[in-house]
Design a protein around this motif. Structure first.
Motif, PDB file in Angstrom:
ATOM      1  N   ARG A 158      -4.999 174.909  -8.756  1.00 47.12           N
ATOM      2  CA  ARG A 158      -3.557 175.087  -8.543  1.00 47.12           C
ATOM      3  C   ARG A 158      -2.816 174.919  -9.873  1.00 47.12           C
ATOM      4  NH1 ARG A 158      -1.444 174.760  -3.665  1.00 47.12           N
ATOM      5  NH2 ARG A 158       0.254 173.408  -4.314  1.00 47.12           N
ATOM      6  N   TRP A 159      -2.179 175.988 -10.314  1.00 42.45           N
ATOM      7  CA  TRP A 159      -1.462 176.004 -11.592  1.00 42.45           C
ATOM      8  C   TRP A 159       0.017 176.257 -11.374  1.00 42.45           C
ATOM      9  CZ3 TRP A 159      -3.667 177.032 -16.782  1.00 42.45           C
ATOM     10  CH2 TRP A 159      -5.041 176.763 -16.842  1.00 42.45           C
ATOM     11  N   GLU A 160       0.835 175.680 -12.239  1.00 43.49           N
ATOM     12  CA  GLU A 160       2.249 176.025 -12.290  1.00 43.49           C
ATOM     13  C   GLU A 160       2.487 176.731 -13.615  1.00 43.49           C
ATOM     14  OE1 GLU A 160       5.833 173.853 -10.636  1.00 43.49           O
ATOM     15  OE2 GLU A 160       5.865 173.229 -12.745  1.00 43.49           O
ATOM     16  N   ALA A 194       6.497 179.746 -11.252  1.00 45.98           N
ATOM     17  CA  ALA A 194       5.597 180.357 -10.278  1.00 45.98           C
ATOM     18  C   ALA A 194       4.348 179.488 -10.137  1.00 45.98           C
ATOM     19  CB  ALA A 194       5.211 181.766 -10.726  1.00 45.98           C
ATOM     20  N   HIS A 195       3.622 179.709  -9.063  1.00 42.10           N
ATOM     21  CA  HIS A 195       2.343 179.032  -8.857  1.00 42.10           C
ATOM     22  C   HIS A 195       1.234 180.077  -8.853  1.00 42.10           C
ATOM     23  CE1 HIS A 195       4.280 175.319  -6.765  1.00 42.10           C
ATOM     24  NE2 HIS A 195       4.424 175.297  -8.072  1.00 42.10           N
ATOM     25  N   LEU A 196       0.132 179.727  -9.466  1.00 39.47           N
ATOM     26  CA  LEU A 196      -1.097 180.515  -9.413  1.00 39.47           C
ATOM     27  C   LEU A 196      -2.095 179.680  -8.630  1.00 39.47           C
ATOM     28  CD1 LEU A 196      -1.866 181.965 -12.971  1.00 39.47           C
ATOM     29  CD2 LEU A 196      -1.830 183.241 -10.828  1.00 39.47           C
ATOM     30  N   ILE A 197      -2.588 180.216  -7.524  1.00 41.36           N
ATOM     31  CA  ILE A 197      -3.541 179.498  -6.687  1.00 41.36           C
ATOM     32  C   ILE A 197      -4.860 180.269  -6.717  1.00 41.36           C
ATOM     33  CG2 ILE A 197      -4.006 178.548  -4.398  1.00 41.36           C
ATOM     34  CD1 ILE A 197      -1.459 177.392  -5.838  1.00 41.36           C
ATOM     35  N   PHE A 198      -5.874 179.614  -7.256  1.00 42.75           N
ATOM     36  CA  PHE A 198      -7.180 180.250  -7.423  1.00 42.75           C
ATOM     37  C   PHE A 198      -8.060 179.964  -6.216  1.00 42.75           C
ATOM     38  CE2 PHE A 198      -5.503 179.814 -11.636  1.00 42.75           C
ATOM     39  CZ  PHE A 198      -5.931 180.949 -12.291  1.00 42.75           C
ATOM     40  N   PRO A 199      -8.809 180.974  -5.745  1.00 40.70           N
ATOM     41  CA  PRO A 199      -9.753 180.741  -4.648  1.00 40.70           C
ATOM     42  C   PRO A 199     -10.999 180.032  -5.171  1.00 40.70           C
ATOM     43  CG  PRO A 199      -9.961 182.992  -5.423  1.00 40.70           C
ATOM     44  CD  PRO A 199      -8.819 182.369  -6.203  1.00 40.70           C
ATOM     45  N   ARG A 200     -11.731 179.417  -4.290  1.00 38.75           N
ATOM     46  CA  ARG A 200     -12.983 178.743  -4.681  1.00 38.75           C
ATOM     47  C   ARG A 200     -13.983 179.752  -5.262  1.00 38.75           C
ATOM     48  NH1 ARG A 200     -11.200 173.824  -5.108  1.00 38.75           N
ATOM     49  NH2 ARG A 200     -10.489 172.899  -3.182  1.00 38.75           N
ATOM     50  N   LYS A 224       2.771 183.301  -6.825  1.00 41.57           N
ATOM     51  CA  LYS A 224       4.014 183.270  -6.058  1.00 41.57           C
ATOM     52  C   LYS A 224       5.108 182.646  -6.914  1.00 41.57           C
ATOM     53  CE  LYS A 224       5.805 181.679  -1.656  1.00 41.57           C
ATOM     54  NZ  LYS A 224       5.337 182.340  -0.450  1.00 41.57           N
ATOM     55  N   PHE A 225       6.219 183.366  -7.070  1.00 42.71           N
ATOM     56  CA  PHE A 225       7.366 182.810  -7.776  1.00 42.71           C
ATOM     57  C   PHE A 225       8.046 181.780  -6.889  1.00 42.71           C
ATOM     58  CE2 PHE A 225       6.859 186.356 -10.637  1.00 42.71           C
ATOM     59  CZ  PHE A 225       7.288 185.840 -11.840  1.00 42.71           C
ATOM     60  N   ILE A 226       8.345 180.637  -7.479  1.00 39.76           N
ATOM     61  CA  ILE A 226       9.073 179.571  -6.793  1.00 39.76           C
ATOM     62  C   ILE A 226      10.571 179.773  -7.047  1.00 39.76           C
ATOM     63  CG2 ILE A 226       9.341 177.058  -6.605  1.00 39.76           C
ATOM     64  CD1 ILE A 226       6.513 178.313  -5.852  1.00 39.76           C
ATOM     65  N   THR A 227      10.896 180.233  -8.241  1.00 42.73           N
ATOM     66  CA  THR A 227      12.269 180.568  -8.601  1.00 42.73           C
ATOM     67  C   THR A 227      12.616 181.909  -7.971  1.00 42.73           C
ATOM     68  OG1 THR A 227      11.952 179.464 -10.735  1.00 42.73           O
ATOM     69  CG2 THR A 227      13.843 180.932 -10.555  1.00 42.73           C
ATOM     70  N   ASP A 228      13.804 182.016  -7.418  1.00 42.76           N
ATOM     71  CA  ASP A 228      14.274 183.262  -6.821  1.00 42.76           C
ATOM     72  C   ASP A 228      14.313 184.365  -7.881  1.00 42.76           C
ATOM     73  OD1 ASP A 228      15.298 184.827  -4.733  1.00 42.76           O
ATOM     74  OD2 ASP A 228      17.369 184.436  -5.365  1.00 42.76           O
ATOM     75  N   ILE A 229      13.725 185.510  -7.561  1.00 41.03           N
ATOM     76  CA  ILE A 229      13.686 186.628  -8.508  1.00 41.03           C
ATOM     77  C   ILE A 229      13.753 187.937  -7.730  1.00 41.03           C
ATOM     78  CG2 ILE A 229      11.165 186.609  -8.628  1.00 41.03           C
ATOM     79  CD1 ILE A 229      11.484 187.303 -11.656  1.00 41.03           C
ATOM     80  N   TRP A 230      14.541 188.887  -8.217  1.00 39.97           N
ATOM     81  CA  TRP A 230      14.753 190.182  -7.569  1.00 39.97           C
ATOM     82  C   TRP A 230      14.025 191.240  -8.385  1.00 39.97           C
ATOM     83  CZ3 TRP A 230      16.102 191.706  -2.986  1.00 39.97           C
ATOM     84  CH2 TRP A 230      16.647 192.962  -2.748  1.00 39.97           C
TER      85      TRP A 230
END
Length: 158
Positions: free
Chosen positions: A29-31, A49-55, A65-71
């Motif tokens: 799990r990365w930010e 944003a978060h980067l979630i790596f699978p096993r 996934k961006f945590i900050t609102d972005i259009w």
């Protein structure tokens, strides 16, 4: 470079983003913080944003996934990033993407984020994740720019 090395990124930083583990005990799990690229509508913004790596990494791609609102046409309204290199490896069943454009095990945090920064500068409105943003990009660019400017301002306040 080790694919899970935030130390390497810190020693040799790449302009435009910073990245590190959300929790030192969880390498999956990365930010990340992406700085809006110069000479784009996103310039001056600070987008988390978060980067979630699978096993199964590196055989399978992470999710971003961006945590900050972005259009943006290639970012879903919930923040999920839709970009070719984060799509499962192999042939695209719709024939839109070549296998070479999709996930390959050689990709690193750095190559992913450079691709996302490039996507911010040059959206692909032919295959949008956010249809409303893509339609606005094509048909009402003035309003699109206003929404992006609002996102940039809000990102500076966080």
């Amino acid at each position: 470079m080790c694919l899970f090395s935030s130390t390497e990124l810190n020693k040799n930083p790449v302009e435009g983003f910073s990245a590190g583990l959300i929790d030192d005990n969880d390498i999956y799990r990365w930010e990340v913080l992406i700085i809006g690229p110069p000479d784009t509508l996103y310039e001056g913004g600070f987008f988390k944003a978060h980067l979630i790596f699978p096993r199964e990494y590196p055989l399978r791609p992470p999710k971003m996934k961006f945590i900050t609102d972005i259009w943006h046409p290639n970012i879903e309204k919930n923040g999920d990033v839709c970009i070719s290199i984060l799509h499962e490896p192999g042939d695209d069943k719709w024939g839109y993407e070549k296998a070479s454009e999709r996930w390959l095990p050689v990709h690193t945090v750095e190559t992913i984020l450079i691709s996302v920064i490039s996507m911010l500068a040059d959206p692909n409105d032919e295959s949008p994740a956010n249809v409303d943003a893509a339609k606005e990009w094509r048909e009402d660019y003035t309003n699109f720019k206003k929404k992006v400017a609002r996102c940039v301002r809000r990102s500076q306040e966080d």
